[in-house]
Design a protein around this motif. Structure first.
Motif, PDB file in Angstrom:
ATOM      1  N   ASP A 131       0.531  -1.290  -0.038  1.00 29.84           N
ATOM      2  CA  ASP A 131      -0.028  -0.270   0.008  1.00 29.84           C
ATOM      3  C   ASP A 131       1.089   1.324  -0.374  1.00 29.84           C
ATOM      4  N   THR A 132       0.208   2.612  -0.372  1.00 31.09           N
ATOM      5  CA  THR A 132       0.762   3.612  -0.230  1.00 31.09           C
ATOM      6  C   THR A 132       0.714   4.188   0.589  1.00 31.09           C
ATOM      7  N   VAL A 133       0.785   5.054   0.987  1.00 28.44           N
ATOM      8  CA  VAL A 133       0.389   5.349   2.903  1.00 28.44           C
ATOM      9  C   VAL A 133       1.627   7.426   3.263  1.00 28.44           C
ATOM     10  N   VAL A 134       0.939   7.933   3.775  1.00 34.64           N
ATOM     11  CA  VAL A 134       1.325   8.911   4.510  1.00 34.64           C
ATOM     12  C   VAL A 134       1.157   9.263   5.675  1.00 34.64           C
ATOM     13  N   MET A 135       2.543   9.773   5.977  1.00 33.01           N
ATOM     14  CA  MET A 135       2.942   9.808   7.264  1.00 33.01           C
ATOM     15  C   MET A 135       2.139  11.497   7.634  1.00 33.01           C
ATOM     16  N   LEU A 136       1.639  10.996   8.927  1.00 33.69           N
ATOM     17  CA  LEU A 136       0.488  11.688   9.605  1.00 33.69           C
ATOM     18  C   LEU A 136       1.492  13.073  10.681  1.00 33.69           C
ATOM     19  N   SER A 137       2.502  12.464  11.256  1.00 34.26           N
ATOM     20  CA  SER A 137       3.331  12.594  12.716  1.00 34.26           C
ATOM     21  C   SER A 137       4.874  12.134  12.547  1.00 34.26           C
ATOM     22  N   GLY A 138       5.754  13.446  13.280  1.00 43.02           N
ATOM     23  CA  GLY A 138       6.625  13.295  13.123  1.00 43.02           C
ATOM     24  C   GLY A 138       7.666  13.801  12.339  1.00 43.02           C
ATOM     25  N   LYS A 139       9.274  13.744  12.011  1.00 38.47           N
ATOM     26  CA  LYS A 139       9.598  14.363  11.305  1.00 38.47           C
ATOM     27  C   LYS A 139       9.555  14.278   9.478  1.00 38.47           C
ATOM     28  N   ASP A 140       9.229  12.967   9.475  1.00 38.70           N
ATOM     29  CA  ASP A 140       8.625  12.960   7.775  1.00 38.70           C
ATOM     30  C   ASP A 140       7.402  13.345   8.089  1.00 38.70           C
ATOM     31  N   LYS A 141       6.451  14.188   8.545  1.00 41.01           N
ATOM     32  CA  LYS A 141       4.968  14.094   7.861  1.00 41.01           C
ATOM     33  C   LYS A 141       4.885  15.209   6.791  1.00 41.01           C
ATOM     34  N   GLY A 142       3.785  14.449   6.240  1.00 46.10           N
ATOM     35  CA  GLY A 142       3.376  14.389   4.682  1.00 46.10           C
ATOM     36  C   GLY A 142       4.407  14.153   3.574  1.00 46.10           C
ATOM     37  N   LYS A 143       4.878  12.956   3.523  1.00 47.37           N
ATOM     38  CA  LYS A 143       6.062  12.528   3.031  1.00 47.37           C
ATOM     39  C   LYS A 143       5.077  11.082   2.958  1.00 47.37           C
ATOM     40  N   GLN A 144       5.493  10.287   1.210  1.00 47.18           N
ATOM     41  CA  GLN A 144       4.494   9.656   1.000  1.00 47.18           C
ATOM     42  C   GLN A 144       5.612   8.413   0.623  1.00 47.18           C
ATOM     43  N   GLY A 145       5.326   6.747   0.836  1.00 45.08           N
ATOM     44  CA  GLY A 145       5.962   6.044   0.304  1.00 45.08           C
ATOM     45  C   GLY A 145       5.025   4.307   0.590  1.00 45.08           C
ATOM     46  N   LYS A 146       6.142   3.514   0.301  1.00 43.02           N
ATOM     47  CA  LYS A 146       5.038   1.949   0.371  1.00 43.02           C
ATOM     48  C   LYS A 146       5.769   1.100   1.482  1.00 43.02           C
ATOM     49  N   VAL A 147       4.539   0.592   1.887  1.00 43.51           N
ATOM     50  CA  VAL A 147       4.389   0.115   2.871  1.00 43.51           C
ATOM     51  C   VAL A 147       5.775  -1.398   2.810  1.00 43.51           C
ATOM     52  N   LEU A 148       6.390  -2.052   2.834  1.00 39.44           N
ATOM     53  CA  LEU A 148       7.444  -2.785   2.680  1.00 39.44           C
ATOM     54  C   LEU A 148       7.166  -3.634   3.222  1.00 39.44           C
ATOM     55  N   GLN A 149       7.247  -3.909   4.470  1.00 37.13           N
ATOM     56  CA  GLN A 149       6.917  -4.768   6.173  1.00 37.13           C
ATOM     57  C   GLN A 149       5.516  -4.425   6.962  1.00 37.13           C
ATOM     58  N   VAL A 150       5.026  -4.700   7.643  1.00 36.73           N
ATOM     59  CA  VAL A 150       3.555  -5.308   8.626  1.00 36.73           C
ATOM     60  C   VAL A 150       4.030  -5.914   9.470  1.00 36.73           C
ATOM     61  N   SER A 151       4.221  -5.842  10.713  1.00 36.14           N
ATOM     62  CA  SER A 151       4.542  -6.898  11.475  1.00 36.14           C
ATOM     63  C   SER A 151       2.596  -5.996  12.856  1.00 36.14           C
ATOM     64  N   PRO A 152       1.382  -6.805  12.784  1.00 34.20           N
ATOM     65  CA  PRO A 152       0.375  -6.836  13.096  1.00 34.20           C
ATOM     66  C   PRO A 152       0.606  -6.822  13.860  1.00 34.20           C
ATOM     67  N   LYS A 153       1.584  -7.881  15.040  1.00 35.58           N
ATOM     68  CA  LYS A 153       1.602  -8.785  16.072  1.00 35.58           C
ATOM     69  C   LYS A 153       2.091  -7.060  17.290  1.00 35.58           C
ATOM     70  N   GLU A 154       2.715  -6.253  16.388  1.00 39.09           N
ATOM     71  CA  GLU A 154       3.742  -5.197  16.767  1.00 39.09           C
ATOM     72  C   GLU A 154       2.721  -3.777  17.244  1.00 39.09           C
ATOM     73  N   GLY A 155       2.136  -4.043  15.741  1.00 34.10           N
ATOM     74  CA  GLY A 155       1.192  -2.748  15.754  1.00 34.10           C
ATOM     75  C   GLY A 155       2.387  -1.434  14.234  1.00 34.10           C
ATOM     76  N   LYS A 156       3.475  -2.288  14.010  1.00 28.70           N
ATOM     77  CA  LYS A 156       3.700  -1.315  13.399  1.00 28.70           C
ATOM     78  C   LYS A 156       4.114  -1.348  11.999  1.00 28.70           C
ATOM     79  N   VAL A 157       4.230  -0.688  10.902  1.00 25.23           N
ATOM     80  CA  VAL A 157       4.866  -0.834   9.225  1.00 25.23           C
ATOM     81  C   VAL A 157       6.835  -0.548   9.058  1.00 25.23           C
ATOM     82  N   ILE A 158       6.993  -0.557   8.096  1.00 27.39           N
ATOM     83  CA  ILE A 158       8.563   0.155   8.290  1.00 27.39           C
ATOM     84  C   ILE A 158       7.848   0.349   6.295  1.00 27.39           C
TER      85      ILE A 158
END
Length: 104
Positions: A10-37
């Motif tokens: 999926d293509t996503v946009v960052m909502l907060s942090g130092k990269d706010k507003g930038k777009q990128g492609k999801v490389l990896q998903v970790s549902p157990k931790e609730g995190k994405v790369i």
């Protein structure tokens, strides 16, 4: 919680942090931790030691995991950041853009 609103590719946009507003492609998903790369976002520096002869060494840049609640999916049709709706047609459940109604 073992369910995330974004999937690998999926293509996503960052909502907060130092990269706010930038777009990128999801490389990896970790549902157990609730995190994405996300490709090219949340970059960190790693000191890498060569493990075998010919391996690169030194200070490398790498993507770090970010909480999935800090990213929002981008619709491939209208290009807007959107929350995902779900539409059930027969036996299939598809993800749908809230703005334009396009399915993913």
């Amino acid at each position: 919680m073992n369910h995330l609103h974004v999937k690998t590719g999926d293509t996503v946009v960052m909502l907060s942090g130092k990269d706010k507003g930038k777009q990128g492609k999801v490389l990896q998903v970790s549902p157990k931790e609730g995190k994405v790369i996300v490709e090219g976002l949340n970059m960190v520096t790693k000191h890498v030691k060569p493990r075998k002869q010919g391996d690169p060494a030194g200070i490398m840049k790498a993507e770090s995991a970010v909480y999935a609640c800090k990213v929002m999916a981008v619709c491939p049709k209208c290009g807007k950041a959107t929350r995902l709706a779900h539409k059930i047609e027969g036996d299939t459940k598809t993800r749908v853009c809230k703005h334009c109604g396009a399915s993913y």
